[in-house]
Motif scaffolding. Structure first.
Motif, PDB file in Angstrom:
ATOM      1  N   PRO A 100       0.823  -1.210   0.000  1.00  0.00           N
ATOM      2  CA  PRO A 100       0.000   0.000   0.000  1.00  0.00           C
ATOM      3  C   PRO A 100       0.853   1.255   0.000  1.00  0.00           C
ATOM      4  O   PRO A 100       2.006   1.244   0.446  1.00  0.00           O
ATOM      5  N   SER A 101       0.303   2.323  -0.521  1.00  0.00           N
ATOM      6  CA  SER A 101       1.023   3.597  -0.565  1.00  0.00           C
ATOM      7  C   SER A 101       1.390   4.054   0.839  1.00  0.00           C
ATOM      8  O   SER A 101       0.679   3.787   1.812  1.00  0.00           O
ATOM      9  N   ASN A 102       2.534   4.724   0.924  1.00  0.00           N
ATOM     10  CA  ASN A 102       3.009   5.294   2.189  1.00  0.00           C
ATOM     11  C   ASN A 102       3.186   4.224   3.259  1.00  0.00           C
ATOM     12  O   ASN A 102       3.083   4.497   4.455  1.00  0.00           O
ATOM     13  N   GLY A 103       3.490   2.992   2.821  1.00  0.00           N
ATOM     14  CA  GLY A 103       3.685   1.888   3.760  1.00  0.00           C
ATOM     15  C   GLY A 103       5.152   1.603   3.975  1.00  0.00           C
ATOM     16  O   GLY A 103       6.012   2.483   3.829  1.00  0.00           O
ATOM     17  N   ASP A 104       5.450   0.363   4.341  1.00  0.00           N
ATOM     18  CA  ASP A 104       6.827  -0.027   4.599  1.00  0.00           C
ATOM     19  C   ASP A 104       7.682   0.120   3.345  1.00  0.00           C
ATOM     20  O   ASP A 104       7.219  -0.137   2.222  1.00  0.00           O
ATOM     21  N   ALA A 105       8.942   0.500   3.556  1.00  0.00           N
ATOM     22  CA  ALA A 105       9.902   0.459   2.459  1.00  0.00           C
ATOM     23  C   ALA A 105      10.105  -0.994   2.044  1.00  0.00           C
ATOM     24  O   ALA A 105      10.066  -1.902   2.874  1.00  0.00           O
ATOM     25  N   HIS A 106      10.328  -1.210   0.755  1.00  0.00           N
ATOM     26  CA  HIS A 106      10.407  -2.583   0.271  1.00  0.00           C
ATOM     27  C   HIS A 106      11.302  -2.679  -0.956  1.00  0.00           C
ATOM     28  O   HIS A 106      11.527  -1.700  -1.670  1.00  0.00           O
ATOM     29  N   ASP A 199      -8.366  -9.117  -2.325  1.00  0.00           N
ATOM     30  CA  ASP A 199      -8.541  -9.972  -1.152  1.00  0.00           C
ATOM     31  C   ASP A 199      -7.378  -9.846  -0.174  1.00  0.00           C
ATOM     32  O   ASP A 199      -7.438 -10.405   0.930  1.00  0.00           O
ATOM     33  N   LEU A 200      -6.326  -9.120  -0.551  1.00  0.00           N
ATOM     34  CA  LEU A 200      -5.260  -8.769   0.390  1.00  0.00           C
ATOM     35  C   LEU A 200      -5.530  -7.428   1.062  1.00  0.00           C
ATOM     36  O   LEU A 200      -4.820  -7.055   1.998  1.00  0.00           O
ATOM     37  N   GLY A 201      -6.522  -6.682   0.564  1.00  0.00           N
ATOM     38  CA  GLY A 201      -6.863  -5.393   1.145  1.00  0.00           C
ATOM     39  C   GLY A 201      -6.774  -4.225   0.198  1.00  0.00           C
ATOM     40  O   GLY A 201      -7.125  -3.102   0.560  1.00  0.00           O
ATOM     41  N   ALA A 202      -6.291  -4.440  -1.024  1.00  0.00           N
ATOM     42  CA  ALA A 202      -6.160  -3.334  -1.978  1.00  0.00           C
ATOM     43  C   ALA A 202      -7.526  -2.764  -2.338  1.00  0.00           C
ATOM     44  O   ALA A 202      -8.478  -3.516  -2.563  1.00  0.00           O
ATOM     45  N   GLU A 203      -7.613  -1.444  -2.401  1.00  0.00           N
ATOM     46  CA  GLU A 203      -8.869  -0.772  -2.728  1.00  0.00           C
ATOM     47  C   GLU A 203      -8.746   0.148  -3.940  1.00  0.00           C
ATOM     48  O   GLU A 203      -9.743   0.687  -4.398  1.00  0.00           O
ATOM     49  N   ARG A 204      -7.518   0.321  -4.459  1.00  0.00           N
ATOM     50  CA  ARG A 204      -7.338   1.247  -5.581  1.00  0.00           C
ATOM     51  C   ARG A 204      -6.722   0.576  -6.800  1.00  0.00           C
ATOM     52  O   ARG A 204      -6.459   1.228  -7.800  1.00  0.00           O
ATOM     53  N   LEU A 205      -6.524  -0.738  -6.703  1.00  0.00           N
ATOM     54  CA  LEU A 205      -5.791  -1.438  -7.750  1.00  0.00           C
ATOM     55  C   LEU A 205      -6.326  -2.851  -7.894  1.00  0.00           C
ATOM     56  O   LEU A 205      -6.629  -3.515  -6.906  1.00  0.00           O
ATOM     57  N   VAL A 206      -6.438  -3.306  -9.141  1.00  0.00           N
ATOM     58  CA  VAL A 206      -6.800  -4.687  -9.446  1.00  0.00           C
ATOM     59  C   VAL A 206      -5.580  -5.381 -10.053  1.00  0.00           C
ATOM     60  O   VAL A 206      -4.951  -4.860 -10.973  1.00  0.00           O
ATOM     61  N   LEU A 207      -5.230  -6.529  -9.514  1.00  0.00           N
ATOM     62  CA  LEU A 207      -4.324  -7.475 -10.156  1.00  0.00           C
ATOM     63  C   LEU A 207      -4.906  -8.840  -9.836  1.00  0.00           C
ATOM     64  O   LEU A 207      -4.833  -9.303  -8.700  1.00  0.00           O
ATOM     65  N   ALA A 208      -5.550  -9.438 -10.830  1.00  0.00           N
ATOM     66  CA  ALA A 208      -6.315 -10.664 -10.595  1.00  0.00           C
ATOM     67  C   ALA A 208      -5.967 -11.690 -11.653  1.00  0.00           C
ATOM     68  O   ALA A 208      -5.764 -11.342 -12.825  1.00  0.00           O
TER      69      ALA A 208
END
Length: 306
Positions: A100-106, A199-208
């Motif tokens: 998610p945006s503004n989350g952990d560095a990765h 289903d992981l919690g994303a609300e602004r993006l689809v990758l299915a």
């Protein structure tokens, strides 16, 4: 310079000119599929990370969700919320990761066989990316402080990244496709069997990913008023239907459609079925229009004739 593909037509990912980098621990090759197709917001790419190397400096986007689907190989997802909280998690084929945006560095670290991922990003409004290790901001094509070295060079100058042993239990933002809920249904020739980053919690993006049965369609002909959509064929074959025109799809095909085209599109699956990945941004106020049926959907569960 990136070569643009034909507008609105599918192409093979190998036709996109790759760009590579090899700086310090960073070594990868990227094919920018979304940019090649003319996407205005969606960032879509296939990244191949060299064995034992990293894709990028640790980073976090200010206002852009990202998702990764592991296509080949394996390695580690490196994540940190600060210098005293550094974690790694093992990832392998068919693992889906949401950042998610503004989350952990990765960042991603490839194993001995390398690591290939499909990455989708919704598109940033600010183009601001924070690189905590280098203590720099990436601002679109530039970076701050402006007199600093390129962020890749800054990362390399800091030496090896701290990589702790993998944490056995993965967070809810990393799941294998097989462990996600399966959303499936069929009505005549229309069928779907989907596992989705939402289903992981994303609300602004689809990758299915859909496991499409043979000789089916993924939807009625339609177009979106505000959303961008794209499809990547992992296996199988079929047709990309754009109005009355049909264009062949096979393993490795990529297809992108802009918003508000006025022309209906869908994927028609061939006799061997298809593993189809769908990517899209979720734009508030989007309306889905079905030109053959002469209906539109202003909201989920509501379809109105026009």
């Amino acid at each position: 310079m990136l070569r643009r593909m034909s507008d609105g037509l599918p192409f093979h990912v190998d036709d996109v000119e790759p760009e590579s980098w090899d700086v310090g621990e960073l070594a990868a090759t990227r094919r920018r599929l979304g940019a090649a197709a003319g996407a205005r917001r969606l960032g879509i790419a296939i990244i191949e990370i060299a064995p034992g190397r990293r894709s990028t400096p640790p980073h976090s986007h200010a206002d852009e969700d990202e998702a990764f689907l592991v296509l080949a190989g394996g390695g580690l997802s490196w994540q940190s919320s600060g210098s005293k909280d550094v974690r790694t998690y093992e990832v392998a084929v068919d693992d889906l990761l949401w950042h998610p945006s503004n989350g952990d560095a990765h960042t991603l670290i490839a194993g001995d066989e390398g690591l290939t991922v499909l990455v989708a990003a919704e598109g940033s409004r600010t183009n601001i990316t924070w690189l905590p290790r280098a203590k720099q901001f990436w601002l679109g094509p530039r970076w701050s402080p402006g007199d600093a070295r390129h962020p890749f060079a800054s990362d390399a100058a800091l030496g090896p990244l701290e990589v702790p042993d993998p944490t056995p239990e993965r967070p809810p933002t990393i799941r294998n496709l097989a462990d996600l809920p399966l959303h499936e249904g069929r009505e005549g020739i229309l069928a779907y069997a989907t596992r989705d980053v939402r289903d992981l919690g994303a609300e602004r993006l689809v990758l299915a990913q859909d496991e499409m049965p043979p000789d089916t369609h993924n939807t009625d002909l339609h177009f979106h008023s505000a959303r961008e959509e794209a499809w990547f064929v992992r296996s199988g074959s079929g047709i990309a239907r754009l109005g009355a025109q049909g264009h062949p799809l096979s393993a490795g095909s990529f297809w992108f459609q802009r918003e508000n085209t006025g022309v209906g599109h869908r994927v028609e699956v061939g006799a061997d079925g298809m593993r189809l990945v769908t990517i899209g941004d979720l734009i508030p106020g989007d309306v889905c229009v079905y030109p053959e049926k002469r209906t539109f959907k202003p909201a989920r569960g509501i379809e109105i004739p026009y």
